[in-house]
Design a protein around this motif. Structure first.
Motif, PDB file in Angstrom:
ATOM      1  N   ILE A 164      -0.488  -0.322  12.244  1.00  0.00           N
ATOM      2  CA  ILE A 164      -0.727  -0.061  10.825  1.00  0.00           C
ATOM      3  C   ILE A 164      -1.333  -1.286  10.161  1.00  0.00           C
ATOM      4  O   ILE A 164      -2.274  -1.186   9.363  1.00  0.00           O
ATOM      5  CB  ILE A 164       0.575   0.375  10.132  1.00  0.00           C
ATOM      6  CG1 ILE A 164       0.908   1.817  10.509  1.00  0.00           C
ATOM      7  CG2 ILE A 164       0.469   0.262   8.616  1.00  0.00           C
ATOM      8  CD1 ILE A 164       2.206   2.335   9.934  1.00  0.00           C
ATOM      9  N   CYS A 165      -0.812  -2.473  10.488  1.00  0.00           N
ATOM     10  CA  CYS A 165      -1.371  -3.702   9.911  1.00  0.00           C
ATOM     11  C   CYS A 165      -2.837  -3.867  10.321  1.00  0.00           C
ATOM     12  O   CYS A 165      -3.683  -4.234   9.501  1.00  0.00           O
ATOM     13  CB  CYS A 165      -0.563  -4.914  10.376  1.00  0.00           C
ATOM     14  SG  CYS A 165       1.081  -5.052   9.645  1.00  0.00           S
ATOM     15  N   LYS A 166      -3.132  -3.580  11.576  1.00  0.00           N
ATOM     16  CA  LYS A 166      -4.502  -3.725  12.068  1.00  0.00           C
ATOM     17  C   LYS A 166      -5.427  -2.708  11.433  1.00  0.00           C
ATOM     18  O   LYS A 166      -6.570  -3.008  11.075  1.00  0.00           O
ATOM     19  CB  LYS A 166      -4.510  -3.580  13.588  1.00  0.00           C
ATOM     20  CG  LYS A 166      -5.811  -3.988  14.254  1.00  0.00           C
ATOM     21  CD  LYS A 166      -5.649  -3.995  15.769  1.00  0.00           C
ATOM     22  CE  LYS A 166      -6.922  -4.465  16.459  1.00  0.00           C
ATOM     23  NZ  LYS A 166      -6.743  -4.506  17.942  1.00  0.00           N
ATOM     24  N   ALA A 167      -4.924  -1.478  11.258  1.00  0.00           N
ATOM     25  CA  ALA A 167      -5.748  -0.421  10.678  1.00  0.00           C
ATOM     26  C   ALA A 167      -6.061  -0.680   9.212  1.00  0.00           C
ATOM     27  O   ALA A 167      -7.132  -0.316   8.716  1.00  0.00           O
ATOM     28  CB  ALA A 167      -5.053   0.926  10.827  1.00  0.00           C
ATOM     29  N   ARG A 168      -5.125  -1.281   8.505  1.00  0.00           N
ATOM     30  CA  ARG A 168      -5.344  -1.567   7.081  1.00  0.00           C
ATOM     31  C   ARG A 168      -6.392  -2.644   6.872  1.00  0.00           C
ATOM     32  O   ARG A 168      -6.861  -2.848   5.737  1.00  0.00           O
ATOM     33  CB  ARG A 168      -4.018  -1.972   6.430  1.00  0.00           C
ATOM     34  CG  ARG A 168      -3.099  -0.775   6.163  1.00  0.00           C
ATOM     35  CD  ARG A 168      -1.717  -1.204   5.752  1.00  0.00           C
ATOM     36  NE  ARG A 168      -0.932  -0.072   5.242  1.00  0.00           N
ATOM     37  CZ  ARG A 168       0.385  -0.091   5.106  1.00  0.00           C
ATOM     38  NH1 ARG A 168       1.079  -1.172   5.440  1.00  0.00           N
ATOM     39  NH2 ARG A 168       1.015   0.974   4.621  1.00  0.00           N
ATOM     40  N   ALA A 169      -6.749  -3.326   7.928  1.00  0.00           N
ATOM     41  CA  ALA A 169      -7.908  -4.228   7.940  1.00  0.00           C
ATOM     42  C   ALA A 169      -7.858  -5.283   6.844  1.00  0.00           C
ATOM     43  O   ALA A 169      -8.872  -5.630   6.265  1.00  0.00           O
ATOM     44  CB  ALA A 169      -9.200  -3.414   7.831  1.00  0.00           C
ATOM     45  N   GLU A 209      -8.298   6.655   4.284  1.00  0.00           N
ATOM     46  CA  GLU A 209      -9.425   5.892   4.821  1.00  0.00           C
ATOM     47  C   GLU A 209      -9.050   5.103   6.082  1.00  0.00           C
ATOM     48  O   GLU A 209      -9.923   4.692   6.838  1.00  0.00           O
ATOM     49  CB  GLU A 209      -9.970   4.930   3.765  1.00  0.00           C
ATOM     50  CG  GLU A 209      -8.992   3.890   3.278  1.00  0.00           C
ATOM     51  CD  GLU A 209      -9.604   2.969   2.235  1.00  0.00           C
ATOM     52  OE1 GLU A 209     -10.652   2.341   2.522  1.00  0.00           O
ATOM     53  OE2 GLU A 209      -9.045   2.876   1.123  1.00  0.00           O
ATOM     54  N   TYR A 210      -7.744   4.894   6.328  1.00  0.00           N
ATOM     55  CA  TYR A 210      -7.316   4.140   7.497  1.00  0.00           C
ATOM     56  C   TYR A 210      -6.794   5.033   8.623  1.00  0.00           C
ATOM     57  O   TYR A 210      -6.561   4.547   9.737  1.00  0.00           O
ATOM     58  CB  TYR A 210      -6.201   3.161   7.120  1.00  0.00           C
ATOM     59  CG  TYR A 210      -6.557   2.202   6.017  1.00  0.00           C
ATOM     60  CD1 TYR A 210      -7.784   1.544   5.996  1.00  0.00           C
ATOM     61  CD2 TYR A 210      -5.664   1.950   4.975  1.00  0.00           C
ATOM     62  CE1 TYR A 210      -8.118   0.663   4.987  1.00  0.00           C
ATOM     63  CE2 TYR A 210      -5.987   1.065   3.955  1.00  0.00           C
ATOM     64  CZ  TYR A 210      -7.212   0.425   3.962  1.00  0.00           C
ATOM     65  OH  TYR A 210      -7.538  -0.442   2.966  1.00  0.00           O
ATOM     66  N   MET A 211      -6.599   6.311   8.369  1.00  0.00           N
ATOM     67  CA  MET A 211      -5.889   7.163   9.309  1.00  0.00           C
ATOM     68  C   MET A 211      -6.598   7.311  10.662  1.00  0.00           C
ATOM     69  O   MET A 211      -5.971   7.156  11.725  1.00  0.00           O
ATOM     70  CB  MET A 211      -5.642   8.542   8.703  1.00  0.00           C
ATOM     71  CG  MET A 211      -4.837   9.475   9.590  1.00  0.00           C
ATOM     72  SD  MET A 211      -3.164   8.882   9.926  1.00  0.00           S
ATOM     73  CE  MET A 211      -2.313   9.472   8.451  1.00  0.00           C
ATOM     74  N   ASP A 212      -7.878   7.607  10.670  1.00  0.00           N
ATOM     75  CA  ASP A 212      -8.589   7.824  11.939  1.00  0.00           C
ATOM     76  C   ASP A 212      -8.580   6.556  12.791  1.00  0.00           C
ATOM     77  O   ASP A 212      -8.376   6.614  14.008  1.00  0.00           O
ATOM     78  CB  ASP A 212     -10.026   8.278  11.681  1.00  0.00           C
ATOM     79  CG  ASP A 212     -10.097   9.707  11.182  1.00  0.00           C
ATOM     80  OD1 ASP A 212      -9.100  10.445  11.356  1.00  0.00           O
ATOM     81  OD2 ASP A 212     -11.133  10.093  10.618  1.00  0.00           O
ATOM     82  N   PHE A 213      -8.813   5.415  12.153  1.00  0.00           N
ATOM     83  CA  PHE A 213      -8.816   4.154  12.887  1.00  0.00           C
ATOM     84  C   PHE A 213      -7.418   3.861  13.434  1.00  0.00           C
ATOM     85  O   PHE A 213      -7.257   3.392  14.553  1.00  0.00           O
ATOM     86  CB  PHE A 213      -9.284   3.022  11.973  1.00  0.00           C
ATOM     87  CG  PHE A 213      -9.443   1.696  12.668  1.00  0.00           C
ATOM     88  CD1 PHE A 213      -9.980   1.616  13.941  1.00  0.00           C
ATOM     89  CD2 PHE A 213      -9.052   0.526  12.040  1.00  0.00           C
ATOM     90  CE1 PHE A 213     -10.130   0.391  14.580  1.00  0.00           C
ATOM     91  CE2 PHE A 213      -9.186  -0.704  12.669  1.00  0.00           C
ATOM     92  CZ  PHE A 213      -9.732  -0.772  13.942  1.00  0.00           C
ATOM     93  N   PHE A 214      -6.396   4.173  12.636  1.00  0.00           N
ATOM     94  CA  PHE A 214      -5.025   3.963  13.097  1.00  0.00           C
ATOM     95  C   PHE A 214      -4.731   4.779  14.354  1.00  0.00           C
ATOM     96  O   PHE A 214      -4.154   4.276  15.320  1.00  0.00           O
ATOM     97  CB  PHE A 214      -4.022   4.322  12.013  1.00  0.00           C
ATOM     98  CG  PHE A 214      -2.609   4.405  12.540  1.00  0.00           C
ATOM     99  CD1 PHE A 214      -1.854   3.268  12.710  1.00  0.00           C
ATOM    100  CD2 PHE A 214      -2.069   5.635  12.906  1.00  0.00           C
ATOM    101  CE1 PHE A 214      -0.579   3.339  13.240  1.00  0.00           C
ATOM    102  CE2 PHE A 214      -0.794   5.719  13.428  1.00  0.00           C
ATOM    103  CZ  PHE A 214      -0.039   4.564  13.599  1.00  0.00           C
TER     104      PHE A 214
END
Length: 239
Positions: free
Chosen positions: A53-58, A219-224
């Motif tokens: 989650i931390c990584k996905a939130r960029a 906006e972060y869900m797919d990357f997560f």
């Protein structure tokens, strides 16, 4: 005010065991008791979730973040509450503050150790002190959980909740209940309304798989989801 969405991910038994092995095979020097007492599957999965989650939130690597969890203190009181005591006997606890960079660069045992660290503080003395404090307040509205907040600093371009909250329902015997029309086919949250809030649940087929329900900014869900499965020791998509 940003758009969020909820989803449920599946983690296979092999993936869960892979995360447990990963959390225990590389002890981190900042954490104690890694070798003496291996991390459980719930701590391993929660630690993996937190990092992804931390990584996905960029956000910037210096972004502070904490993990909130609710701990059953039924057996932590001395004497413990009776086995047949009926009620939701939980206390909300929060890890010490970490930064994204540490969670992403250090082994999984680092974040798992942060969970163990705060859980070990939940002693009889601590719980009774917290209960006494709550009982001393005429108005407890200010003590109600407000962990999910919008947070940003002047140096970081991030507007959202930097934290993560997790509840473990792994050991709750939902699928053994029968009210007269058979066992339940599915059990889940009725409401999952906060960015960064999640629950780990057992699979209804009792095959060792876990289901993770959580909400995140859209906006972060797919990357997560991509990170969640790619960063596992055993690759595989549980969608």
């Amino acid at each position: 005010m940003k758009e969020t969405c909820a989803t449920i991910l599946k983690v296979t038994k092999e993936q869960v065991e892979g995360l447990r092995k990963k959390a225990n095979e590389i002890p981190h020097q900042d954490m104690e008791m890694v070798v003496k007492r291996p991390y459980s599957r719930s701590k391993a999965v929660a630690s993996h979730l937190w990092g992804c989650i931390c990584k996905a939130r960029a956000s910037d690597n210096s972004q502070p973040t904490r993990l909130n969890l609710r701990l059953d203190f039924h057996s932590r009181l001395k004497p413990s509450l009776p086995a047949g005591y009926f009620g939701n006997i939980v206390h909300s606890i929060v890890t010490s503050t970490c930064v994204h960079g540490d969670l992403l660069s250090k082994p999984l045992s680092y974040s798992a150790g942060k969970l163990r660290e705060v859980i070990n503080h939940m002693t009889d003395e601590y719980i009774r002190s917290a209960l006494d404090f709550i009982a001393s307040k005429e108005d407890v509205s200010a003590l109600r959980s407000n962990f999910h907040i919008r947070a940003y600093t002047k140096t970081l371009n991030f507007l959202g909740n930097p934290n993560f909250s997790i509840g473990s329902w792994i050991n709750l015997p939902f699928y053994g209940m029968d009210y007269g029309w058979g066992k339940p086919i599915n059990v889940g949250r009725g409401l999952l309304n906060d960015d960064g809030k999640s629950f780990i649940m057992s699979s209804p087929t009792a095959d060792g798989c876990l289901l993770i329900a959580f909400r995140l900014q859209t906006e972060y869900m797919d990357f997560f989801k991509k990170l969640f499965y790619e960063d596992m020791p055993h690759h595989g998509n549980g969608l």
